[in-house]
Design a protein around this motif. Structure first.
Motif, PDB file in Angstrom:
ATOM      1  N   MET A   1       0.838  -1.182   0.000  1.00 39.18           N
ATOM      2  CA  MET A   1       0.000   0.000   0.000  1.00 39.18           C
ATOM      3  C   MET A   1       0.885   1.247   0.000  1.00 39.18           C
ATOM      4  N   HIS A   2       0.536   2.232  -0.826  1.00 42.88           N
ATOM      5  CA  HIS A   2       1.379   3.410  -0.986  1.00 42.88           C
ATOM      6  C   HIS A   2       1.440   4.251   0.282  1.00 42.88           C
ATOM      7  N   GLU A   3       2.592   4.864   0.495  1.00 38.81           N
ATOM      8  CA  GLU A   3       2.788   5.775   1.631  1.00 38.81           C
ATOM      9  C   GLU A   3       2.370   7.194   1.270  1.00 38.81           C
ATOM     10  N   LEU A   4       2.696   7.611   0.044  1.00 42.31           N
ATOM     11  CA  LEU A   4       2.415   8.970  -0.385  1.00 42.31           C
ATOM     12  C   LEU A   4       1.790   8.967  -1.778  1.00 42.31           C
ATOM     13  N   ILE A   5       1.026  10.005  -2.062  1.00 47.94           N
ATOM     14  CA  ILE A   5       0.456  10.229  -3.378  1.00 47.94           C
ATOM     15  C   ILE A   5       1.176  11.424  -3.999  1.00 47.94           C
ATOM     16  N   VAL A   6       1.624  11.256  -5.221  1.00 50.17           N
ATOM     17  CA  VAL A   6       2.263  12.338  -5.969  1.00 50.17           C
ATOM     18  C   VAL A   6       1.370  12.625  -7.160  1.00 50.17           C
ATOM     19  N   SER A   7       0.899  13.856  -7.283  1.00 49.19           N
ATOM     20  CA  SER A   7      -0.130  14.093  -8.290  1.00 49.19           C
ATOM     21  C   SER A   7      -0.157  15.533  -8.780  1.00 49.19           C
ATOM     22  N   PRO A   8      -0.447  15.712 -10.085  1.00 51.09           N
ATOM     23  CA  PRO A   8      -0.814  17.055 -10.542  1.00 51.09           C
ATOM     24  C   PRO A   8      -2.147  17.432  -9.906  1.00 51.09           C
ATOM     25  N   PHE A   9      -2.301  18.710  -9.631  1.00 48.59           N
ATOM     26  CA  PHE A   9      -3.574  19.225  -9.120  1.00 48.59           C
ATOM     27  C   PHE A   9      -3.751  20.627  -9.666  1.00 48.59           C
ATOM     28  N   LEU A  10      -4.621  20.743 -10.668  1.00 45.35           N
ATOM     29  CA  LEU A  10      -4.819  22.008 -11.360  1.00 45.35           C
ATOM     30  C   LEU A  10      -3.469  22.494 -11.870  1.00 45.35           C
ATOM     31  N   ASP A  11      -3.005  23.660 -11.430  1.00 48.32           N
ATOM     32  CA  ASP A  11      -1.732  24.200 -11.921  1.00 48.32           C
ATOM     33  C   ASP A  11      -0.551  23.822 -11.033  1.00 48.32           C
ATOM     34  N   HIS A  12      -0.772  22.921 -10.078  1.00 48.24           N
ATOM     35  CA  HIS A  12       0.274  22.597  -9.112  1.00 48.24           C
ATOM     36  C   HIS A  12       0.627  21.110  -9.183  1.00 48.24           C
ATOM     37  N   ALA A  38       9.591   6.186  -9.823  1.00 50.03           N
ATOM     38  CA  ALA A  38       8.590   5.147  -9.592  1.00 50.03           C
ATOM     39  C   ALA A  38       8.545   4.171 -10.762  1.00 50.03           C
ATOM     40  N   GLU A  39       8.687   4.678 -11.976  1.00 47.99           N
ATOM     41  CA  GLU A  39       8.651   3.809 -13.149  1.00 47.99           C
ATOM     42  C   GLU A  39       9.869   2.894 -13.224  1.00 47.99           C
ATOM     43  N   SER A  40      11.025   3.378 -12.753  1.00 49.38           N
ATOM     44  CA  SER A  40      12.260   2.589 -12.823  1.00 49.38           C
ATOM     45  C   SER A  40      12.524   1.768 -11.576  1.00 49.38           C
ATOM     46  N   GLY A  41      11.768   2.034 -10.508  1.00 48.55           N
ATOM     47  CA  GLY A  41      11.996   1.323  -9.257  1.00 48.55           C
ATOM     48  C   GLY A  41      13.179   1.840  -8.471  1.00 48.55           C
ATOM     49  N   SER A  42      13.604   3.068  -8.748  1.00 45.61           N
ATOM     50  CA  SER A  42      14.722   3.672  -8.023  1.00 45.61           C
ATOM     51  C   SER A  42      14.303   4.010  -6.594  1.00 45.61           C
ATOM     52  N   PRO A  43      15.289   4.197  -5.712  1.00 45.50           N
ATOM     53  CA  PRO A  43      14.941   4.593  -4.330  1.00 45.50           C
ATOM     54  C   PRO A  43      14.283   5.969  -4.295  1.00 45.50           C
ATOM     55  N   VAL A  44      13.496   6.214  -3.251  1.00 47.98           N
ATOM     56  CA  VAL A  44      12.905   7.530  -3.045  1.00 47.98           C
ATOM     57  C   VAL A  44      14.044   8.534  -2.864  1.00 47.98           C
ATOM     58  N   ARG A  54       9.681  14.618   8.512  1.00 50.23           N
ATOM     59  CA  ARG A  54       9.346  15.773   9.335  1.00 50.23           C
ATOM     60  C   ARG A  54       7.844  16.063   9.299  1.00 50.23           C
ATOM     61  N   GLN A  55       7.238  15.966   8.120  1.00 44.90           N
ATOM     62  CA  GLN A  55       5.834  16.337   7.962  1.00 44.90           C
ATOM     63  C   GLN A  55       4.884  15.272   8.485  1.00 44.90           C
ATOM     64  N   TRP A  56       5.163  14.009   8.173  1.00 37.78           N
ATOM     65  CA  TRP A  56       4.213  12.940   8.492  1.00 37.78           C
ATOM     66  C   TRP A  56       4.788  11.823   9.362  1.00 37.78           C
ATOM     67  N   GLY A  57       6.073  11.886   9.689  1.00 42.36           N
ATOM     68  CA  GLY A  57       6.683  10.810  10.453  1.00 42.36           C
ATOM     69  C   GLY A  57       6.844   9.535   9.650  1.00 42.36           C
ATOM     70  N   VAL A  58       6.953   9.666   8.315  1.00 49.10           N
ATOM     71  CA  VAL A  58       7.067   8.514   7.423  1.00 49.10           C
ATOM     72  C   VAL A  58       8.531   8.325   7.033  1.00 49.10           C
ATOM     73  N   GLU A  59       9.062   7.149   7.297  1.00 49.11           N
ATOM     74  CA  GLU A  59      10.448   6.842   6.966  1.00 49.11           C
ATOM     75  C   GLU A  59      10.505   6.229   5.563  1.00 49.11           C
ATOM     76  N   LEU A  60      11.063   6.982   4.619  1.00 52.30           N
ATOM     77  CA  LEU A  60      11.143   6.522   3.230  1.00 52.30           C
ATOM     78  C   LEU A  60      12.561   6.189   2.797  1.00 52.30           C
ATOM     79  N   ASN A  61      13.512   6.448   3.649  1.00 53.01           N
ATOM     80  CA  ASN A  61      14.909   6.226   3.285  1.00 53.01           C
ATOM     81  C   ASN A  61      15.151   4.761   2.925  1.00 53.01           C
ATOM     82  N   GLY A  62      15.654   4.533   1.716  1.00 49.15           N
ATOM     83  CA  GLY A  62      15.941   3.173   1.249  1.00 49.15           C
ATOM     84  C   GLY A  62      14.771   2.465   0.608  1.00 49.15           C
ATOM     85  N   GLN A  63      13.574   3.049   0.675  1.00 54.65           N
ATOM     86  CA  GLN A  63      12.415   2.421   0.060  1.00 54.65           C
ATOM     87  C   GLN A  63      12.393   2.670  -1.450  1.00 54.65           C
TER      88      GLN A  63
END
Length: 374
Positions: A1-12, A38-44, A54-63
């Protein structure tokens, strides 16, 4: 299950954490970098790991970015927000409800699945799931889960009566909404049951809100003020304070969406037309509404012209902008008003009031002698 969503939103371009209303705005080149990772499977990338912690307490290092991030593509339209009415049925019988006669009607799962994919492909990032009472719908768990898995940030509008159900509570804790908005119809069992016209409604609400708060879900209350419960306004806000949740007040009773006026008699005497000046809205251009049969309209109120999504698909949404522009034009008894720039009621809602033969004062802040017509 995804930790974060990355998305266009209107002009942002946004980075969001499911179940959390706070987000990050990034430039386009960072969005492209995350999409490619994400397409290549590279680390975050490191530049995201630090703010995510800092923002969400989510550890993504190495994922791997392919598993930690759900990167949404660029949509052909800019419908960033939508409301989806999964049903019109409800276990309460509130006399103020704008749905009027609440019939239990809806689509089979395959069609609901198609509608959700269309909304995702249209760019919908923020989805409000409503009804009727959505949690009594037998396909609510499947609808909610798919919307979540497609990368939508979800708000659920509910009376809270079923939130104590273990299966439903598990769904909402594992796939958190960013907001769970519960309607509050009174501060005592007597007034609550009287307004909802259901014995035991108050107890069901209390079980539900207590279960949601104990689970740490992001609860807000919509304080519904009508003629039946206006004597408990202060007590309802005190209850919200005890719960420790934010509130919004709903006190302008409107006709049903098809223009009947039986709901207007529930208007609270202490709460008149308190809407701000209507300066336009994004309905039909960057937001839309979908009813239980898959019919898309510019909003919940203006359903005169609808797009059958199951027949026309994503391309059908291109018509909504033109529908919205025509619907918002001043017309009928409002077309000659010299004070329209001060009006607090949008044109589609004004039409519903006129259909219901409502007193002018219920939707127009000016006395009849101040309103000029052609």
């Amino acid at each position: 299950m995804h930790e974060l969503i990355v998305s266009p939103f209107l002009d942002h371009h946004l980075i969001l954490r499911p179940g959390n209303s706070a987000g990050l705005k990034v430039p386009e080149h960072r969005y492209v970098e995350l999409r490619d990772a994400a397409e290549s499977g590279s680390p975050v990338p490191d530049w995201l790991c630090r703010p995510a912690l800092r923002q969400w307490g989510v550890e993504l290092n190495g994922q791997s970015a392919s598993t930690a991030l759900l990167v949404r593509g660029r949509p052909p339209y800019e419908y960033g927000r939508a409301s989806y009415e999964v049903n019109m049925a409800c276990n309460w019988e509130c006399p103020h409800c704008y749905l009027g006669l609440k019939e239990d009607a809806g689509m089979e799962w395959e069609d609901r699945e198609k509608v959700l994919h269309i909304l995702r492909d249209a760019g919908v990032l923020w989805l409000q799931i409503t009804g009727g009472e959505p949690t009594i719908d037998r396909q609510f768990p499947a609808v909610y889960s798919l919307a979540y898995d497609l990368g939508m940030m979800i708000e659920v509008l509910t009376n809270g009566s079923r939130l104590h159900n273990p299966l439903l509570l598990r769904l909402l804790t594992e796939r958190r909404p960013y907001r769970l908005t519960l309607s509050l119809y009174g501060a005592t069992e007597e007034s609550y049951d009287r307004l909802t016209q259901r014995r035991g409604a108050w107890k069901a609400f209390r079980r539900g809100v207590d279960a949601a708060l104990d689970a740490g879900l992001p609860v807000e209350l919509s304080v519904i003020v009508t003629r039946d419960n206006e004597h408990e306004i202060d007590a309802m806000y005190e209850l919200a304070r005890v719960f420790g949740v934010r509130t919004r007040e709903y006190n302008n009773m409107t006709p049903t969406y098809f223009g009947s006026g039986e709901t207007l008699s529930t208007q609270a005497l202490t709460r008149g037309n308190q809407r701000g000046v209507f300066t336009g809205c994004d309905a039909g251009h960057t937001s839309l509404h979908v009813d239980p049969l898959g019919m898309a309209s510019i909003c919940k109120v203006a359903r005169d012209k609808q797009i059958p999504l199951l027949a026309e698909g994503l391309a059908g949404l291109a018509k909504l902008g033109g529908i919205a522009d025509k619907a918002l034009l001043r017309q009928g008894g409002c077309s000659g008003c010299q004070l329209s720039e001060q009006c607090s009621t949008c044109m589609p809602l004004a039409q519903r009031y006129r259909q219901a033969d409502a007193p002018l004062g219920s939707y127009c802040q000016h006395s009849p002698k101040e309103v000029t017509t052609p």
